[in-house]
Design an enzyme around this catalytic site. Structure first.
Site, mmCIF file in Angstrom:
data_model
loop_
_atom_site.group_PDB
_atom_site.id
_atom_site.type_symbol
_atom_site.label_atom_id
_atom_site.label_comp_id
_atom_site.label_asym_id
_atom_site.label_seq_id
_atom_site.Cartn_x
_atom_site.Cartn_y
_atom_site.Cartn_z
ATOM 1 N N ASN A 11 -1.354 12.851 9.286
ATOM 2 C CA ASN A 11 -2.360 13.650 8.581
ATOM 3 C C ASN A 11 -3.665 12.846 8.553
ATOM 4 O OD1 ASN A 11 -3.925 15.099 6.821
ATOM 5 N ND2 ASN A 11 -2.555 14.890 5.058
ATOM 6 N N LYS A 13 -6.452 13.774 7.518
ATOM 7 C CA LYS A 13 -7.276 14.150 6.357
ATOM 8 C C LYS A 13 -8.726 14.394 6.795
ATOM 9 C CE LYS A 13 -3.962 11.900 3.392
ATOM 10 N NZ LYS A 13 -3.660 11.198 2.167
ATOM 11 N N HIS A 97 -0.702 20.190 0.221
ATOM 12 C CA HIS A 97 -0.898 18.739 0.059
ATOM 13 C C HIS A 97 -1.366 18.446 -1.364
ATOM 14 C CE1 HIS A 97 -2.282 14.668 0.510
ATOM 15 N NE2 HIS A 97 -1.521 14.596 1.578
ATOM 16 N N GLU A 99 -3.470 16.484 -2.499
ATOM 17 C CA GLU A 99 -4.931 16.383 -2.694
ATOM 18 C C GLU A 99 -5.514 17.766 -2.953
ATOM 19 O OE1 GLU A 99 -5.539 14.150 0.893
ATOM 20 O OE2 GLU A 99 -4.679 12.397 -0.089
ATOM 21 N N GLU A 167 5.989 13.778 -1.005
ATOM 22 C CA GLU A 167 4.917 12.784 -1.073
ATOM 23 C C GLU A 167 4.585 12.496 -2.538
ATOM 24 O OE1 GLU A 167 2.394 12.785 2.697
ATOM 25 O OE2 GLU A 167 1.651 14.462 1.550
ATOM 26 N N GLY A 173 -2.104 6.822 -0.411
ATOM 27 C CA GLY A 173 -3.358 6.083 -0.268
ATOM 28 C C GLY A 173 -3.492 4.903 -1.210
ATOM 29 N N SER A 213 1.787 5.922 1.762
ATOM 30 C CA SER A 213 1.650 4.507 2.132
ATOM 31 C C SER A 213 2.685 4.030 3.147
ATOM 32 C CB SER A 213 1.656 3.615 0.881
ATOM 33 O OG SER A 213 0.525 3.918 0.073
HETATM 34 O O1 LIG Z 1 -0.998 11.925 1.984
HETATM 35 C C1 LIG Z 1 -0.395 11.378 2.884
HETATM 36 C C2 LIG Z 1 0.026 12.127 4.086
HETATM 37 O O2 LIG Z 1 -0.133 13.498 3.915
HETATM 38 C C3 LIG Z 1 -0.074 9.941 2.829
HETATM 39 O O3 LIG Z 1 -1.263 9.223 2.863
HETATM 40 P P1 LIG Z 1 -1.200 7.621 3.048
HETATM 41 O O4 LIG Z 1 -0.225 7.358 4.190
HETATM 42 O O5 LIG Z 1 -2.603 7.237 3.403
HETATM 43 O O6 LIG Z 1 -0.707 7.072 1.761
#
Ligand SMILES: O=C(CO)COP(=O)(O)O
Length: 256
Positions: A11, A13, A97, A99, A167, A173, A213
């Site tokens: 992803n 993002k 997601h 976010e 997740e 992140g 992560s």
């Molecule tokens: O949100 C994520 C994948 O959709 C995970 O993000 P990170 O791997 O940067 O922690």
């Protein structure tokens, strides 16, 4: 029943330029990875780079959109419809997601509506669920992920084209990855939930992947967990290290 094929999603993002797309795709195209029979790789660039990435990417890897509109397209400024993704032959879409759930207030029901509509258009869905740190500390992790999954389960009848991405929000992140035991516990709980509330066959065949992560150093130990069927990778999917994460599929094929 056939074993669940390992799944690695990247992803990207809201990151990158078209030059970055070329660089990342070049690394992926040159990588020697297990065959399509052993691992399914899907990368998810921002909408504006989907066509470019798809055009450059090796044919054994696929692309995913990071979101789409909840119903048929129309007067919804700024949105991208599932029909448009179908039109561009984008096979996958990431929905729900954390976010988007947190920053854009996407509710369980809204995400479930998107999943149902998008599947009905013939797309495949990476449906994201996960608890916040507060919820984990309050001991409500399973309750939270079960409610997120239930909302989806109530609106779909066929899980063939769904990958469930667990997740934990506190791991996204942050560099604070869930321990293999923590991830396995939730994946096992989700599989039991599917067994009891959807069907034993869906529980057995649905891939439950982990995100938060994940990197080249921690992927193998996570991949070895029995109920972990792959990864959804954020930050590390923008780096050559993503190839190492794809390679963690070999942990599975050597243990079966
Ligand atoms: O949100 C994520 C994948 O959709 C995970 O993000 P990170 O791997 O940067 O922690």
């Amino acid at each position: 029943m056939a074993p669940r094929k390992f799944f690695v999603g990247g992803n990207w993002k809201c990151n990158g330029t078209s030059d970055d797309v070329k660089k990342i795709v070049t690394v992926l195209n040159e990588a020697e990875v297990p065959s399509e029979d052993a691992v399914e790789v899907v990368v998810s660039p921002p909408f504006v780079f989907l066509q470019q990435a798809k055009g450059l990417l090796r044919l054994d890897f696929a692309v995913a959109a990071q979101n789409c509109w909840v119903r048929k397209g129309g007067a919804f400024t700024g949105e991208i419809s599932a029909e448009m993704l179908v039109n561009l032959q984008v096979p996958w879409v990431i929905l729900g997601h954390s976010e988007r759930r947190a920053l854009l207030s996407e509710s369980n029901d809204f995400v479930a509506d998107k999943v149902a509509y998008t599947l009905a258009q013939g797309l495949k869905v990476i449906a994201c669920i996960g608890e916040t740190l507060e919820q984990r500390e309050a001991g409500t992790t399973m309750e939270v992920v079960a409610a997120q999954t239930k909302a989806i389960a109530e609106k779909i009848s066929d899980w063939t084209n769904v990958v469930l991405a667990y997740e934990p929000v506190w791991a996204i992140g942050t560099g604070k990855v869930a321990s293999p035991a923590q991830a396995q516990e939730v994946h096992d709980g989700l599989r039991k939930w599917l067994h009891a509330n959807v069907s034993p066959a869906v529980a057995e065949s649905t891939r439950i992947i982990y995100g938060g992560s994940v990197n080249g150093a921690n992927c193998k130990e996570l991949a070895a967990q029995p109920d972990l069927d792959g990864f959804l990778v954020g930050g590390a999917s923008l780096k050559p290290e993503f190839v190492e994460i794809i390679m963690s599929a070999t942990v599975k094929s050597s243990s079966t």
